[in-house]
Design a protein around this motif. Structure first.
Motif, PDB file in Angstrom:
ATOM      1  N   ASP A  42     -27.389 -13.364   5.982  1.00  0.00           N
ATOM      2  CA  ASP A  42     -26.957 -14.758   5.814  1.00  0.00           C
ATOM      3  C   ASP A  42     -26.295 -15.284   7.088  1.00  0.00           C
ATOM      4  O   ASP A  42     -26.553 -16.415   7.507  1.00  0.00           O
ATOM      5  N   GLU A  43     -25.443 -14.476   7.704  1.00  0.00           N
ATOM      6  CA  GLU A  43     -24.786 -14.887   8.953  1.00  0.00           C
ATOM      7  C   GLU A  43     -25.823 -15.128  10.051  1.00  0.00           C
ATOM      8  O   GLU A  43     -25.746 -16.118  10.779  1.00  0.00           O
ATOM      9  N   ALA A 103     -27.853 -18.346   9.397  1.00  0.00           N
ATOM     10  CA  ALA A 103     -27.102 -19.561   9.701  1.00  0.00           C
ATOM     11  C   ALA A 103     -27.204 -19.887  11.193  1.00  0.00           C
ATOM     12  O   ALA A 103     -27.379 -21.044  11.572  1.00  0.00           O
TER      13      ALA A 103
END
Length: 135
Positions: free
Chosen positions: A125-126, A129
């Protein structure tokens, strides 16, 4: 598939551009970790630490390389205790952009599958992003 992370994101860039962010060392460093070399079929890869110069964080072997559609590689590091997992990327054109699909599997072989699934899920997810902002 309970030992598998599956994610799909959409990026406003053509698959050829997104592909480069998955396989080119200078582009990997912008959203994930710096690579020692570009990814190439059948070759080992190393992703390097920015915090500890010269330390390898992640390593594996490129298993499939079909630009700009599909990339598969083995994936391990010290927290996986060298258990090899597998990362598959699938890229598809989508209305002027790219549908990027990730499958990261093999955590069931590890010493702590749930915790490692959770940690890697957060890590992807990081990275996603950051990746969404680049092309």
């Amino acid at each position: 598939m309970k030992d598998t992370i599956v994610k799909t994101i959409y990026i406003k860039a053509p698959p050829e551009t997104v592909w480069d962010y998955l396989v080119k060392k200078e582009k990997l460093a912008l959203w994930f970790e710096p690579a020692r070399d570009d990814f190439r079929l059948g070759e080992e890869y190393n992703l390097m630490s920015t915090k500890y110069p010269g330390k390898i964080l992640v390593h594996g072997t490129v298993l499939e390389f079909d630009p700009p559609r599909r990339l598969v590689y083995s994936f391990t590091h010290e927290w996986l205790k060298q258990v090899e997992t597998e990362v598959t990327w699938e890229l598809m054109p989508a209305f002027g952009g790219t549908r990027l699909h990730l499958t990261h599997s093999g955590f069931g072989k590890s010493h702590d599958p749930f915790r490692l699934l959770q940690d890697h899920d957060e890590g992807w997810d990081e990275g996603f992003a950051k990746l969404r902002q680049l092309p």
